[in-house]
Structures are given as C-alpha cells and as structure tokens.
Write an enzyme that holds these catalytic residues in place. Structure first.
Site, mmCIF file in Angstrom:
data_model
loop_
_atom_site.group_PDB
_atom_site.id
_atom_site.type_symbol
_atom_site.label_atom_id
_atom_site.label_comp_id
_atom_site.label_asym_id
_atom_site.label_seq_id
_atom_site.Cartn_x
_atom_site.Cartn_y
_atom_site.Cartn_z
ATOM 1 N N TYR A 116 0.815 -1.217 0.000
ATOM 2 C CA TYR A 116 0.000 0.000 0.000
ATOM 3 C C TYR A 116 0.849 1.267 0.000
ATOM 4 O O TYR A 116 0.599 2.203 0.766
ATOM 5 C CB TYR A 116 -0.962 0.010 1.196
ATOM 6 C CG TYR A 116 -1.750 -1.263 1.328
ATOM 7 C CD1 TYR A 116 -2.656 -1.648 0.347
ATOM 8 C CD2 TYR A 116 -1.578 -2.107 2.426
ATOM 9 C CE1 TYR A 116 -3.373 -2.830 0.453
ATOM 10 C CE2 TYR A 116 -2.293 -3.294 2.540
ATOM 11 C CZ TYR A 116 -3.193 -3.639 1.548
ATOM 12 O OH TYR A 116 -3.894 -4.804 1.660
ATOM 13 N N TYR A 120 -13.806 -6.277 4.685
ATOM 14 C CA TYR A 120 -12.548 -6.509 3.970
ATOM 15 C C TYR A 120 -12.230 -7.996 4.045
ATOM 16 O O TYR A 120 -12.280 -8.594 5.120
ATOM 17 C CB TYR A 120 -11.407 -5.703 4.595
ATOM 18 C CG TYR A 120 -10.061 -6.034 3.983
ATOM 19 C CD1 TYR A 120 -9.658 -5.440 2.792
ATOM 20 C CD2 TYR A 120 -9.207 -6.952 4.582
ATOM 21 C CE1 TYR A 120 -8.428 -5.760 2.213
ATOM 22 C CE2 TYR A 120 -7.988 -7.274 4.014
ATOM 23 C CZ TYR A 120 -7.600 -6.682 2.837
ATOM 24 O OH TYR A 120 -6.398 -7.007 2.264
ATOM 25 N N ASP A 129 -15.377 -15.250 7.878
ATOM 26 C CA ASP A 129 -13.975 -14.886 7.682
ATOM 27 C C ASP A 129 -13.399 -14.518 9.051
ATOM 28 O O ASP A 129 -13.511 -13.391 9.503
ATOM 29 C CB ASP A 129 -13.875 -13.719 6.697
ATOM 30 C CG ASP A 129 -12.443 -13.264 6.461
ATOM 31 O OD1 ASP A 129 -11.538 -13.752 7.160
ATOM 32 O OD2 ASP A 129 -12.231 -12.401 5.588
ATOM 33 N N LYS A 178 -3.598 -15.593 9.553
ATOM 34 C CA LYS A 178 -2.877 -14.610 10.377
ATOM 35 C C LYS A 178 -2.194 -15.235 11.585
ATOM 36 O O LYS A 178 -1.037 -15.633 11.521
ATOM 37 C CB LYS A 178 -3.791 -13.457 10.795
ATOM 38 C CG LYS A 178 -4.020 -12.430 9.689
ATOM 39 C CD LYS A 178 -4.666 -11.182 10.230
ATOM 40 C CE LYS A 178 -4.963 -10.154 9.151
ATOM 41 N NZ LYS A 178 -3.781 -9.584 8.512
#
Length: 428
Positions: free
Chosen positions: A20, A147, A248, A277
């Site tokens: 990003y 997201y 998610d 993660k």
C-alpha cells in the site's frame, strides 16, 4: 531519526515495493535488526514497543522459544513436500487441532498459504457446492465496509465504494452488498437492523451461493464492532433460504476478541470458516478453510469429483509444525484471562482520548483498541511521531488502533496508549 540507517535504504526505496505505498514517493521504512517479545529493535538501535502484532499475527510477540524450537526441529526433517499424493504428521496434527477447537461440524480442513487464498477457497467451495447439486449459483452477499483480502475473489466481496479496491471494481464479479450493521456491539439490539439484509436475500436468494462476512469485528474496512444478534440473525436467514454462511475469522480467530473465535459471541456455526494470520503466531504464512462433511461430500460427489484448488505450498510442513506449537501454547496459556486483562487496561488507558476534540470515538473489544479520529492522518508524519515516542503503531485513514501481543506488559501497553493520546491530541 533517520529511517534504515545502516541498511541499504536507497536500494530498498528504489527497488522494494512495500504494501500500500507508492514507488515514486514511498512511505518511509524503518529498518528492524531484531525482535524479542513485544519489542522491535531498529537498525539505529532504538527500541519500539509493538502495538500491531505484525498485522495482528504475533500472538506471543517475537522470538518465542516454543515456536523457535518447533521450526528448528522440523527443518531437520523437511521444510516442504508437496501435498498432492503425500501427507505428513505436522499437517495431520494441525488438522486434528483445528477440528477440535473450531465450532462444531467444521470437520474438513483445506490448508493454504495465506488469508486471501483461504477466502478464495471458501468462495470456490460455495460455488462448486451448488454446481454439484445441479443448481449453480453465482453471487455472494456481504456487508458494507468489510474486507476479505487482496486477491480477485476476495476483492469482489470487499466493499468497492471508497475503499482500497475501488479502482478494480468494474473488473470484478458483481456481488450484493447490504448496509453495515448500525447497532454496535454493546448497544441495545433491534431486529430492524436486519431488514435490508433480509430484503436483499428475499429478492435474490435463488442466485446467492453464500453470505460472507467478518464475525463481529470488521477489520481493515474500519475496525467496527457490530452486535452479535446481527450475526445470529444472518445464520437464521441462511437456514431459512438454504444459503451457505462463510465466516472470515482471519483477523478475529485465536482469541483476539476475547473468544477463541468471534462466532462464539453469537453461538453459531458457519458452513465454511476461514482462518489465518495468527495461526502460526506470526512466524510464517499459513491459512485454512474449514467446512462441513455435507459440503465436502457434495462437492466430491459432483461432476468434477474433486475440489478444484491446490496451492503449491499447501500443507507446508514447516508452517504446520509452527502452527501446532503455537496452538498448543495458546491452549495451555491462560489466553482468555490475559486478553480480558488487556481489554480492561485498554478501556482505562484509552479513556483520556475521549476528551479530545480531534477524536470521534474510542472502542475496545478483547485485545483490540481503536481510536477513530475526525480526520484522516498523514501516515508518514504520524508514523514518525509514534517512533519518536518509542512505539510501533501503524494507522490508516482516520483510525489509530492497536492489537498488541497477548504477553504485553501493563507498562508497555500504557506507553502505547499514552502515545496514541499524544498523537491524537496534535491532530487537526
């Protein structure tokens, strides 16, 4: 201070594309020489208390003895072997652990190499399930400000309006977006919050493969905590209209919210769950998509006869070995007590931020602390301010948040929160 003092900063700036950021005007990068527990040591010698758990993954911080040992032991055996036609003990052990600790009925485990891929796998599972049943369905429903990752399927179910994936919108499959739940986690529940989601499902259910959402906590889309009854209501809608529910849990799994998985707040089991993660404690990339026996058998009995996905590094033995050690440490560790202590401390230490005119809101859930400002921050400027205060906090947009390791000391957490107050106070 100077960024990356003794590293080859110029090469990094000219050739390494960081996430990003621009290649013509990149954000500054700070060189890390080593990391231990909750402290990052920069190449310049400065030490920073880590408030980010390296994008929420390092449950026990850095240089964790048990995880180091697991990695070293596995390296002596094999770092990797293909999962096609072969298997190994680390994957088997990990599968057993995941089936045991995740919600009931999630009995089939597909191992992959990143959270975004786990989401892609979940979407493909849903599509192939309905194809195998002879009733193909092509659309997904989700909620605004969510997201789910940076790959194409994941981007398609990430809110396209004003978000990081907006420029890709016309290239992606068109999905259905319900409004973000308006009732927050600790507010009084009202069934009307489900009205718009219900209307979308009633009008389109014959072509909806699944509803996908982040349970309770919307992460990178805004760090928003919504009411558990909303999730419970979505589960009931899926049951009523014969839709699949994909949870998610990549950001929320492994205790971050105060529950082992955020679905537990609503007491529901999804049809498909994505985790990643923190699964390896931040040591390396690994993810998993779990589903029910019914879905797995339906896919396997369909025209293809197999599930059509197979990453090269699927079931990587090294990652699985570390994940096993990480989960063992989590389960044996009084993680819930630690997370609830962190929650209490965050509530106390972030309370002064509520008095600032620059702050819109402060919210805490488990080991997640969020200060939402009235205006977006200038990342490079704010990042330097945090570094000068001896902490590592990476804000985005209007949000300054922390997700510290579960082993953080109270004094370290207070320093993080005090730094947030100082920086927030100076925003315009």
């Amino acid at each position: 201070m100077t960024s990356i003092t003794s590293l080859d900063h110029q090469f990094d700036k000219n050739h390494l594309w960081h996430p990003y950021t621009s290649m013509t005007n990149p954000l500054p990068c700070y060189g890390v020489k080593s990391a231990d527990k909750c402290v990052l040591t920069l190449d310049s010698g400065e030490q920073l208390i880590d408030g980010m758990s390296s994008w929420w993954a390092c449950l026990f911080g850095y240089n964790v003895e048990e995880l180091n040992t697991a990695a070293k032991d596995q390296l002596d055996k094999m770092a990797h072997v293909m999962f096609g036609g072969l298997t190994h003990q680390p994957a088997i052990d990990l599968g057993k652990k995941l089936v045991e600790i995740t919600p009931d009925n999630l009995e089939k485990v597909f191992l992959s190499d990143s959270g975004s891929v786990a989401v892609e796998v979940s979407l493909k599972m849903a599509l192939q399930y309905w194809h195998a049943k002879g009733t193909p369905k092509s659309q997904f429903v989700t909620i605004r400000n969510g997201y789910h990752g940076d790959t194409f399927g994941a981007m398609s179910v990430t809110d396209p309006e004003g978000a990081m994936h907006e420029l890709y919108h016309r290239f992606l499959p068109k999905q259905l977006f319900a409004p973000q739940p308006t009732i927050k986690f600790d507010e009084v529940w009202d069934e009307s919050d489900l009205d718009e989601m219900t209307k979308i499902i009633e009008a389109n259910h014959t072509n909806i493969a699944a509803i996908i959402l982040e349970p309770i906590v919307q992460g990178a889309g805004g760090m928003y905590f919504y009411h558990p009854e909303y999730l419970k209501g979505v589960r009931l809608l899926c049951d009523k209209y014969d839709l699949l529910l994909i949870a998610d849990e990549i950001a929320t799994g492994f205790g971050r919210t105060g529950k082992l998985f955020a679905c537990e707040f609503a007491g529901i089991t999804p049809d498909i769950m994505c985790i990643g993660k923190a699964i390896t404690g931040g040591y390396m990339s690994l993810a998993a998509t779990l589903t029910t026996t019914h879905i797995a058998q339906t896919i396997s009995d369909g025209k293809a006869g197999v599930f059509m996905h197979g990453p090269t590094f699927m079931g990587n033995p090294l990652a699985c070995a570390v994940a096993n050690a990480n989960i063992d440490k989590l389960i044996s560790f009084d993680w819930q007590k630690n997370v609830l202590n962190i929650e209490k401390q965050l509530i106390e230490f972030l309370a002064p931020c509520k008095t600032l005119t620059t702050v819109k809101s402060v919210r805490v859930l488990g080991a997640i602390g969020v200060v939402e400002l009235n205006n977006a921050v200038e990342v490079a400027k704010v990042q330097k301010q945090f570094v000068d205060l001896g902490v590592w906090i990476r804000p985005f947009g209007k949000l300054v948040y922390i997700m510290p390791p579960y082993v953080i000391e109270e004094a370290q957490l207070k320093q993080l929160c005090d730094a947030i107050f100082q920086v927030a106070k100076n925003q315009s």
